[in-house]
Structures are given as structure tokens and as C-alpha cells.
Design a protein around this motif. Sequence first.
Motif, mmCIF file in Angstrom:
data_model
loop_
_atom_site.group_PDB
_atom_site.id
_atom_site.type_symbol
_atom_site.label_atom_id
_atom_site.label_comp_id
_atom_site.label_asym_id
_atom_site.label_seq_id
_atom_site.Cartn_x
_atom_site.Cartn_y
_atom_site.Cartn_z
ATOM 1 N N ARG A 129 -68.030 -87.206 8.637
ATOM 2 C CA ARG A 129 -67.146 -86.077 9.002
ATOM 3 C C ARG A 129 -67.305 -85.784 10.520
ATOM 4 O O ARG A 129 -68.222 -86.335 11.238
ATOM 5 C CB ARG A 129 -67.600 -84.964 8.215
ATOM 6 N N PRO A 130 -66.106 -85.238 11.145
ATOM 7 C CA PRO A 130 -66.133 -84.682 12.564
ATOM 8 C C PRO A 130 -67.443 -83.948 12.687
ATOM 9 O O PRO A 130 -67.960 -83.129 11.968
ATOM 10 C CB PRO A 130 -64.818 -83.917 12.655
ATOM 11 N N THR A 131 -68.073 -83.949 13.960
ATOM 12 C CA THR A 131 -69.297 -83.201 14.230
ATOM 13 C C THR A 131 -68.954 -82.260 15.357
ATOM 14 O O THR A 131 -67.951 -82.543 16.220
ATOM 15 C CB THR A 131 -70.230 -84.215 14.681
ATOM 16 N N LYS A 132 -69.671 -81.342 15.499
ATOM 17 C CA LYS A 132 -69.577 -80.302 16.544
ATOM 18 C C LYS A 132 -69.902 -80.514 17.832
ATOM 19 O O LYS A 132 -71.114 -81.187 17.661
ATOM 20 C CB LYS A 132 -69.889 -78.835 15.965
ATOM 21 N N VAL A 133 -69.213 -80.554 18.792
ATOM 22 C CA VAL A 133 -69.488 -81.133 20.047
ATOM 23 C C VAL A 133 -69.339 -80.215 21.028
ATOM 24 O O VAL A 133 -68.233 -79.486 21.206
ATOM 25 C CB VAL A 133 -68.706 -82.274 20.664
ATOM 26 N N ASP A 134 -70.365 -79.695 21.887
ATOM 27 C CA ASP A 134 -70.304 -78.499 22.826
ATOM 28 C C ASP A 134 -69.651 -78.957 24.299
ATOM 29 O O ASP A 134 -70.190 -79.715 25.113
ATOM 30 C CB ASP A 134 -71.533 -78.084 23.225
ATOM 31 N N VAL A 135 -68.040 -78.944 24.263
ATOM 32 C CA VAL A 135 -67.541 -79.392 25.233
ATOM 33 C C VAL A 135 -67.718 -78.713 26.608
ATOM 34 O O VAL A 135 -67.511 -79.269 27.622
ATOM 35 C CB VAL A 135 -66.010 -79.473 24.844
ATOM 36 N N GLY A 136 -68.172 -77.721 26.425
ATOM 37 C CA GLY A 136 -68.580 -76.733 27.672
ATOM 38 C C GLY A 136 -69.940 -77.272 28.266
ATOM 39 O O GLY A 136 -69.690 -77.567 29.597
ATOM 40 N N ARG A 137 -70.717 -77.904 27.547
ATOM 41 C CA ARG A 137 -71.831 -78.615 28.224
ATOM 42 C C ARG A 137 -71.439 -80.060 28.753
ATOM 43 O O ARG A 137 -71.996 -80.534 29.676
ATOM 44 C CB ARG A 137 -73.023 -78.810 26.872
ATOM 45 N N ILE A 138 -70.425 -80.741 28.020
ATOM 46 C CA ILE A 138 -69.894 -81.939 28.886
ATOM 47 C C ILE A 138 -69.379 -81.812 30.148
ATOM 48 O O ILE A 138 -69.771 -82.388 30.995
ATOM 49 C CB ILE A 138 -68.684 -82.493 27.771
ATOM 50 N N HIS A 139 -68.816 -80.689 30.043
ATOM 51 C CA HIS A 139 -68.027 -80.140 31.497
ATOM 52 C C HIS A 139 -69.129 -79.657 32.534
ATOM 53 O O HIS A 139 -68.864 -80.235 33.625
ATOM 54 C CB HIS A 139 -66.971 -79.144 31.331
ATOM 55 N N TYR A 140 -69.871 -78.796 32.023
ATOM 56 C CA TYR A 140 -70.745 -78.145 32.876
ATOM 57 C C TYR A 140 -72.244 -78.720 32.964
ATOM 58 O O TYR A 140 -72.724 -78.900 34.266
ATOM 59 C CB TYR A 140 -71.061 -76.479 32.714
ATOM 60 N N ASP A 141 -72.723 -78.940 32.037
ATOM 61 C CA ASP A 141 -74.251 -79.784 32.008
ATOM 62 C C ASP A 141 -74.057 -81.249 31.966
ATOM 63 O O ASP A 141 -75.269 -81.976 32.369
ATOM 64 C CB ASP A 141 -74.861 -79.062 30.506
ATOM 65 N N LEU A 142 -72.928 -81.868 32.196
ATOM 66 C CA LEU A 142 -72.709 -83.089 32.396
ATOM 67 C C LEU A 142 -73.371 -84.130 31.174
ATOM 68 O O LEU A 142 -73.762 -85.194 31.498
ATOM 69 C CB LEU A 142 -73.221 -83.705 33.766
ATOM 70 N N ILE A 143 -73.648 -83.471 29.905
ATOM 71 C CA ILE A 143 -74.271 -84.352 29.185
ATOM 72 C C ILE A 143 -73.109 -85.393 28.383
ATOM 73 O O ILE A 143 -71.915 -85.014 28.700
ATOM 74 C CB ILE A 143 -74.617 -83.406 27.619
ATOM 75 N N ARG A 144 -73.824 -86.369 27.958
ATOM 76 C CA ARG A 144 -72.826 -87.402 27.532
ATOM 77 C C ARG A 144 -73.277 -88.082 26.196
ATOM 78 O O ARG A 144 -74.314 -88.029 25.753
ATOM 79 C CB ARG A 144 -72.702 -88.756 28.588
ATOM 80 N N TYR A 145 -72.140 -88.657 25.496
ATOM 81 C CA TYR A 145 -72.112 -89.281 24.397
ATOM 82 C C TYR A 145 -71.945 -90.858 24.334
ATOM 83 O O TYR A 145 -70.830 -90.959 25.290
ATOM 84 C CB TYR A 145 -71.292 -88.896 23.172
#
Length: 549
Positions: A285-301
Motif C-alpha cells: 500500500r502507499p506509505t505516509k511520507v513526511d514531505v516537510g522533512r524531505i524539504h527541511y530536514d533533507l531526509i531521503r528515501y
Amino acid sequence: MSKQIPPTQHAVQFVGVKEAIVNPAKPMYEVGPKQILVEVEACGICFSDIKLINAFDHHPRKSEVVAGLTDAELAEIPSYQPGSLPVVPGHEPVGTVVRVGEQVTDVKVGDRFLIQTDYRHLPTAASNAAFGYNFDGALQQYVVMDERVITDPVTGESFLIPVSDAPSASAVALIEPWACVQAAYHWTERQQLKAGGQLLLVVGAGQQVDGVEELVADSAPGAVTAVGADYPGATTAASLEELGEQKFDDIIYFGANPDVIEQLETMLPAKGILNVVLGGERISRPTKVDVGRIHYDLIRYTGTRGNSAADGYRRIPATPQIRPGNKVAIVGAAGPMGLMHSMLTVVSGVPDITMDAVDVDDARLARLEEVVAPAAIKHQVPATFRNSKEQPLVPGYDYVAVMVPAPFLVAQAVEIAAPGAIVNAFAGFPIGTSVELDTDKMVGDGIYMTGTSGSRIVDMVQIKQKLEAGIIDTNVSLWAVSGIAGVSEALSMVENRTSGGKIMVYPQLGELGVVKLSEMAEVLPEVAAEMVDGNWTRAAEKMLLQVAR
């Protein structure tokens, strides 16, 4: 003769959540021995100002500085306004030095600077200090700056970038937002384990650990923790819950359980990487991703449908640049930042690319096409400017840049992305904004989602060089001008997305409200006479400062 400085000044101050005031008599700063006083020539309004006023003391950059300067040193800086203290916003400025402290040696009265405002050497609890956030910004007539803040103690770089008197203040101030766009394509992405960092291995039922030795050989972590399997030299844990609040710079998950993927994201610190190794399985299923953290915290998948963890890291691009032959979509292209993305795409010099600039506002799309299409033709980049409600995007894009902080648009970007595509989540979602994404497609097809916040000195210098070389005119993104009295209206326009471009504030014009460039002939005909084809010029700016003061 030194400039006569008034005892008070016009200023905009954020005093609480959704609370802004125009202060016509803000007391003037005292300039300390290590400080300079800058007269603000111009400052742009940014959507990040909206995010600040909506969060105020909960904004990660409004909090106290926790390292780099002592409490005693910070107390010596009158413009330091962390936490719940009222703060002057404005982080897209150009100014001229009018006073210097007796211990300042590298700056003199009369120097004109573009100001880089992101103080990454001064961390806060969740981010870093910044001009216009926890240090007073430029939506006021004068601002004091401290050399201990505006000089990186490690690199020696100054956050003051010299500029000549030739370009308009607006063109210089607009370098900052253009540089944020530049940075979004040239940010350095980590392609290996963090050396000396914390590595977590999570192994699902029936999965095998593969490719980790290769990664460790290239960049050794400081410690390894394993859940679900043994690994040489690793500390083992029976479950993720046993690890409590620990954070891990790199997490490699051998498995496809969506619940586990969502749990692992919460265990990433800023700049952490989650590498999902599916081993032939599918995420159900689709998973919940915190896109705010991708933008500000620079986390990556990242990840792979195969078995080797090394393959996931190999998929990470060195920088999130547009690549030769890419089919590019700019979503929300007709807004202020979308225009910049569109223009920098067509002048990028990357061969054989095409661009679809999409929005839902026909009037703004027409303006976008008017500005960008000539450059696209000149640089031989096939480009369309379309209303996505009438012409929906279809899958097959190699690069998708998202300008609007609407969760469904990020999910759509993944849907229309081709295998190996880059999705640039440029829109500044607040941290905590969870979006359900097709992570099975992201991992399986090698779709890499990136996001960045702010710019670096190198990005601003590069845009400055493009401005000086005539490759771009940053003023093409200017839509309206204002004095301090119009800032509240300008902020509302930006928040409600009713502006057709950037709004430039001239703080020395205390009583001027917002004037659209398209209406300048009616409001200030002398100023309009100095514009060229409806575009802002240095001559128009000079006339504005004469007639509106």
C-alpha cells in the motif's frame, strides 16, 4: 560626512502566531564594536515569511541558538530576537553599510551588499539561525549585523556578498530567491553511508543481508545496530521498540512491510537516509511520507527491488540536476518561484530537454509564457505552457518539480514520474505534513525525491554572475512594489497566492502601499515612463524613490 541616522524607523514586526504589526517608531539600534549598521535598500516578500508568522515561536529557525556563540555574546547583539520575542521578518535583502563598529575591519561605510541570510554555523535545536527569523530581518529601514554572525568561523566566508551600484536594488534582492532555485538543482546528495555515523539494519522475515559489507568498506559507520538478524560487530536488538528514541543516520531495511517503513522514517535524524531493499517483494500500500522533512530536514528515501543494499545508494544522484534528454514538468509554474524554475530550466544549457510548465490560472500562465517563451526559443528548449485542468499531465516525466505545497500534487508527481526520475519537492511543506506516496514505485523504479530549503553563498554568487552576464534578468519575476505600509497586504497576497510574481518592499518608503507593475501608469505615471515593456528597471526604481518618498 556620515549619514544622519534617525532615532526611530518604520518596521514590520511579527509579534505572535498570525500577528504582524507595522511599527512607525521602532527604536534605532545601537551599534556595538563588532557590528555594522546597514540601510536596507530593498527586500522581497517570500512565502517563507508566511510560514514564519503561522508558526512564530514554534518555527525551527525562530528558536534559540544552541551553539556557535555563547549566551553572553548573543546578548550583545540587539537584533537577536529568538523564541517569543517580536522579530522583524525579511530575508531577501540588499543594503548599504552606513556605520561600522571600531573593531570591524573588513567592511567600510558605503559598501553595498547582497545579504546571504542562512546561518548554518549557528544551530538551533531543530534547524539553524537565520536573518529574518531569530535575528531581525530587512523589513525595516535599518538593521544591525554582527560580524560573529555574518562570518563563518570555519570557512571564513562572509555572508555579505559585494555588489556594484549598477544593478537595481530589486534585481540584487531577487538574487536570493533565484539562488534558492539554483540550490534546489545543485545540492550535494550523500551517496554512501555517513562516515562515523549510526547505521541501523532491519531484516524482515525471509530476507538476507546483502551489499552492506561493500557499503561499510566505502564509508565506515561509527556503530551498527541490527534488528531481525545478526551482523558482524553489530549490537543486536529484539525489536524496533527496544531502540526507543534512538536516531540513525542510515537505515537499511530488507523487507517490504509498509508499517515498518513508516516507523523507520521517524527514526531518521536530519539528513538521514532510508534505504529499502525489497528483495523481490512489493510494498502492499502507499506509505505516509513526511514531505516537510524531505524539504527541511533533507531526509531521503532510496532503495532497490533487488537484494543488494549497495544498489540503493548507487541510485542516489550526486546532485538533483536536470539531465540531458530529460522531459521536465514544472507544477505550479506560474507562481513567483515557478517562473524562476521555468526560466532557469530553459537557460540551463542541458542538451535535448523539453519542458511543460503547468498551472491552473490562465492569466498567470499567459504572463509566464510571455516572459519565459522567448528564452526557451533562444536556447532551443521546446516548451509548453498549459492549464493542467484542461490538459492533465500523463506519466513519462524524467523530472518533476513541485512548487505548490499541496499534498496531492506530490503524490501526482510520483504517479507521472518515469523510472529513474527525480521528483523535486521544492514547495515548503511544514514538517509533519504526511503524504501517502506510492513508495513501491519510488523504490522499485528508482524514483528519487529531493527537497531543499534556502540557498548557499555559492548559489547566490552563481546567480549574481548570471545576472551580470545578462543570462537572466532577475527583475522578470517582479510583479509589484511596496513600502512598509503595504507589507500586510503583500503578505496576504502571497499567502493566498493572488500575486502574479514577487513583491519588492522599499523600506525607506514608509507610506507606500502595494502597487502592481501593471497598474503603475495609473498610480505613478512618472515611474511607469521609466519601465521597459512593462518590466522593472534601475531607472524606474530611482524614479520611485524620488516621487514616492
